[in-house]
Design a protein around this motif. Structure first.
Motif, PDB file in Angstrom:
ATOM      1  N   SER A 123       0.821  -1.214   0.000  1.00  0.00           N
ATOM      2  CA  SER A 123       0.000   0.000   0.000  1.00  0.00           C
ATOM      3  C   SER A 123       0.854   1.263   0.000  1.00  0.00           C
ATOM      4  N   SER A 124       2.091   1.157   0.463  1.00  0.00           N
ATOM      5  CA  SER A 124       2.954   2.339   0.537  1.00  0.00           C
ATOM      6  C   SER A 124       3.346   2.859  -0.841  1.00  0.00           C
ATOM      7  N   ILE A 125       3.286   1.994  -1.850  1.00  0.00           N
ATOM      8  CA  ILE A 125       3.643   2.417  -3.214  1.00  0.00           C
ATOM      9  C   ILE A 125       2.404   2.653  -4.072  1.00  0.00           C
ATOM     10  N   LEU A 126       1.226   2.546  -3.471  1.00  0.00           N
ATOM     11  CA  LEU A 126      -0.004   2.617  -4.248  1.00  0.00           C
ATOM     12  C   LEU A 126      -0.240   4.002  -4.848  1.00  0.00           C
ATOM     13  N   ILE A 127      -0.099   5.051  -4.052  1.00  0.00           N
ATOM     14  CA  ILE A 127      -0.352   6.407  -4.556  1.00  0.00           C
ATOM     15  C   ILE A 127       0.651   6.801  -5.645  1.00  0.00           C
ATOM     16  N   PRO A 128       1.959   6.587  -5.435  1.00  0.00           N
ATOM     17  CA  PRO A 128       2.889   6.869  -6.534  1.00  0.00           C
ATOM     18  C   PRO A 128       2.592   6.050  -7.783  1.00  0.00           C
ATOM     19  N   LEU A 129       2.172   4.812  -7.590  1.00  0.00           N
ATOM     20  CA  LEU A 129       1.821   3.956  -8.725  1.00  0.00           C
ATOM     21  C   LEU A 129       0.628   4.518  -9.484  1.00  0.00           C
ATOM     22  N   LEU A 130      -0.388   4.980  -8.754  1.00  0.00           N
ATOM     23  CA  LEU A 130      -1.568   5.576  -9.388  1.00  0.00           C
ATOM     24  C   LEU A 130      -1.195   6.823 -10.193  1.00  0.00           C
ATOM     25  N   LEU A 131      -0.350   7.673  -9.616  1.00  0.00           N
ATOM     26  CA  LEU A 131       0.058   8.894 -10.309  1.00  0.00           C
ATOM     27  C   LEU A 131       0.865   8.572 -11.564  1.00  0.00           C
ATOM     28  N   PHE A 132       1.795   7.628 -11.451  1.00  0.00           N
ATOM     29  CA  PHE A 132       2.588   7.214 -12.609  1.00  0.00           C
ATOM     30  C   PHE A 132       1.693   6.665 -13.716  1.00  0.00           C
ATOM     31  N   THR A 133       0.761   5.798 -13.332  1.00  0.00           N
ATOM     32  CA  THR A 133      -0.122   5.164 -14.311  1.00  0.00           C
ATOM     33  C   THR A 133      -1.012   6.190 -14.993  1.00  0.00           C
ATOM     34  N   LEU A 134      -1.512   7.153 -14.222  1.00  0.00           N
ATOM     35  CA  LEU A 134      -2.361   8.184 -14.801  1.00  0.00           C
ATOM     36  C   LEU A 134      -1.596   8.995 -15.841  1.00  0.00           C
ATOM     37  N   LEU A 135      -0.377   9.389 -15.501  1.00  0.00           N
ATOM     38  CA  LEU A 135       0.434  10.161 -16.445  1.00  0.00           C
ATOM     39  C   LEU A 135       0.796   9.327 -17.677  1.00  0.00           C
ATOM     40  N   ALA A 136       1.045   8.048 -17.469  1.00  0.00           N
ATOM     41  CA  ALA A 136       1.466   7.183 -18.568  1.00  0.00           C
ATOM     42  C   ALA A 136       0.331   6.869 -19.530  1.00  0.00           C
ATOM     43  N   THR A 137      -0.878   6.702 -19.007  1.00  0.00           N
ATOM     44  CA  THR A 137      -1.983   6.229 -19.850  1.00  0.00           C
ATOM     45  C   THR A 137      -2.914   7.339 -20.336  1.00  0.00           C
ATOM     46  N   ALA A 138      -2.926   8.475 -19.642  1.00  0.00           N
ATOM     47  CA  ALA A 138      -3.871   9.529 -20.019  1.00  0.00           C
ATOM     48  C   ALA A 138      -3.285  10.520 -21.006  1.00  0.00           C
ATOM     49  N   THR A 139      -1.961  10.550 -21.123  1.00  0.00           N
ATOM     50  CA  THR A 139      -1.333  11.503 -22.033  1.00  0.00           C
ATOM     51  C   THR A 139      -1.430  11.014 -23.477  1.00  0.00           C
ATOM     52  N   PRO A 140      -1.351  11.933 -24.446  1.00  0.00           N
ATOM     53  CA  PRO A 140      -1.432  11.521 -25.852  1.00  0.00           C
ATOM     54  C   PRO A 140      -0.305  10.564 -26.219  1.00  0.00           C
ATOM     55  N   GLY A 141      -0.637   9.630 -27.050  1.00  0.00           N
ATOM     56  CA  GLY A 141       0.323   8.645 -27.522  1.00  0.00           C
ATOM     57  C   GLY A 141      -0.319   7.833 -28.627  1.00  0.00           C
ATOM     58  N   PRO A 142       0.398   6.895 -29.219  1.00  0.00           N
ATOM     59  CA  PRO A 142      -0.156   6.108 -30.326  1.00  0.00           C
ATOM     60  C   PRO A 142      -1.476   5.418 -29.990  1.00  0.00           C
ATOM     61  N   ASN A 143      -1.552   4.771 -28.809  1.00  0.00           N
ATOM     62  CA  ASN A 143      -2.794   4.074 -28.454  1.00  0.00           C
ATOM     63  C   ASN A 143      -3.974   5.032 -28.361  1.00  0.00           C
ATOM     64  N   ASN A 144      -3.816   6.106 -27.598  1.00  0.00           N
ATOM     65  CA  ASN A 144      -4.930   7.034 -27.392  1.00  0.00           C
ATOM     66  C   ASN A 144      -5.318   7.773 -28.663  1.00  0.00           C
ATOM     67  N   THR A 145      -4.337   8.100 -29.484  1.00  0.00           N
ATOM     68  CA  THR A 145      -4.655   8.784 -30.736  1.00  0.00           C
ATOM     69  C   THR A 145      -5.433   7.868 -31.680  1.00  0.00           C
ATOM     70  N   LEU A 146      -4.998   6.616 -31.762  1.00  0.00           N
ATOM     71  CA  LEU A 146      -5.715   5.657 -32.616  1.00  0.00           C
ATOM     72  C   LEU A 146      -7.108   5.355 -32.066  1.00  0.00           C
ATOM     73  N   LEU A 147      -7.249   5.330 -30.743  1.00  0.00           N
ATOM     74  CA  LEU A 147      -8.579   5.129 -30.152  1.00  0.00           C
ATOM     75  C   LEU A 147      -9.498   6.298 -30.468  1.00  0.00           C
ATOM     76  N   THR A 148      -8.977   7.511 -30.387  1.00  0.00           N
ATOM     77  CA  THR A 148      -9.771   8.689 -30.742  1.00  0.00           C
ATOM     78  C   THR A 148     -10.170   8.641 -32.204  1.00  0.00           C
ATOM     79  N   LEU A 149      -9.233   8.258 -33.043  1.00  0.00           N
ATOM     80  CA  LEU A 149      -9.507   8.145 -34.477  1.00  0.00           C
ATOM     81  C   LEU A 149     -10.569   7.094 -34.749  1.00  0.00           C
ATOM     82  N   SER A 150     -10.444   5.941 -34.093  1.00  0.00           N
ATOM     83  CA  SER A 150     -11.427   4.873 -34.268  1.00  0.00           C
ATOM     84  C   SER A 150     -12.792   5.289 -33.716  1.00  0.00           C
ATOM     85  N   GLY A 151     -12.789   5.968 -32.560  1.00  0.00           N
ATOM     86  CA  GLY A 151     -14.055   6.429 -31.988  1.00  0.00           C
ATOM     87  C   GLY A 151     -14.776   7.400 -32.893  1.00  0.00           C
TER      88      GLY A 151
END
Length: 203
Positions: free
Chosen positions: A8-36
């Protein structure tokens, strides 16, 4: 109890890292937007779930030692980056220049579950994110497996929400594109952003 406290001690840093990694623009998100924007949210779901399945597969491979092998053989990683970049360019061009209105698009132009999953194994950004996540948030010794499972679950949960948001954004904004010309311009703009994201991976 001690194990739970340490995890649990690494949970908050993990959440912040994951949010920055997955929510920012990148190939996956751009292609998902295009497909949507081309096919709508529901028809893009197989691609979205394929991405999450591929990410899970990457966690398994990287945690089992493949990440260390890639670090020791950087030329292999370069080959994967080149292969992934070529495939991302192909997908972006394929979707950007598909013809027809949203309701009339052929399923042949839709990126599905299998493509979404396989893409992650040659997507440089996905490989870097997963390897960085395991390196930063895995715990040594007996807690290694549990910490990797925790990282994988959090990464996929937050990633699912982020990917869904980008897909919904594409689906919603397409409603304001009244003409086919406007839709094509929007799709090509996203394709260009995908190409930019790919180029940035080599800087």
């Amino acid at each position: 109890m001690a194990a739970l406290i340490e995890l649990s001690s690494i949970l908050i840093p993990l959440l912040l890292f994951t949010l920055l990694a997955t929510a920012t623009p990148g190939p996956n998100n751009t292609l998902l937007t295009l497909s949507g924007s081309r096919f709508g949210y529901r028809q893009t779901l197989p691609f979205l779930f394929g991405i999450r399945a591929g990410i899970t597969g990457l966690f398994i491979l990287m945690a089992s030692g493949i990440g260390g092998i890639l670090n020791q053989n950087p030329h292999w990683y370069l080959y994967l980056k080149l292969l992934g970049a070529a495939y991302l360019v192909y997908l972006a061009v394929k979707m950007a220049f598909s013809k027809g209105h949203k309701q009339q698009n052929s399923p042949a132009n839709l990126i599905g579950f299998r493509q979404g999953a396989l893409l992650q194994f040659i997507n440089p950004k996905s490989m870097m994110m997963v390897l960085s996540c395991i390196t930063a948030f895995s715990l040594p010794g007996e807690l290694y497996l549990l910490s990797v499972i925790q990282a994988c679950l959090i990464f996929n949960l937050v990633g699912l929400m982020s990917n869904s948001a980008w897909t919904v954004f594409g689906s919603l904004i397409s409603r304001f594109l009244a003409t086919e010309l406007a839709r094509q311009r929007f799709n090509r703009m996203l394709a260009i952003l995908t190409l930019v994201a790919v180029a940035l991976l080599f800087i």
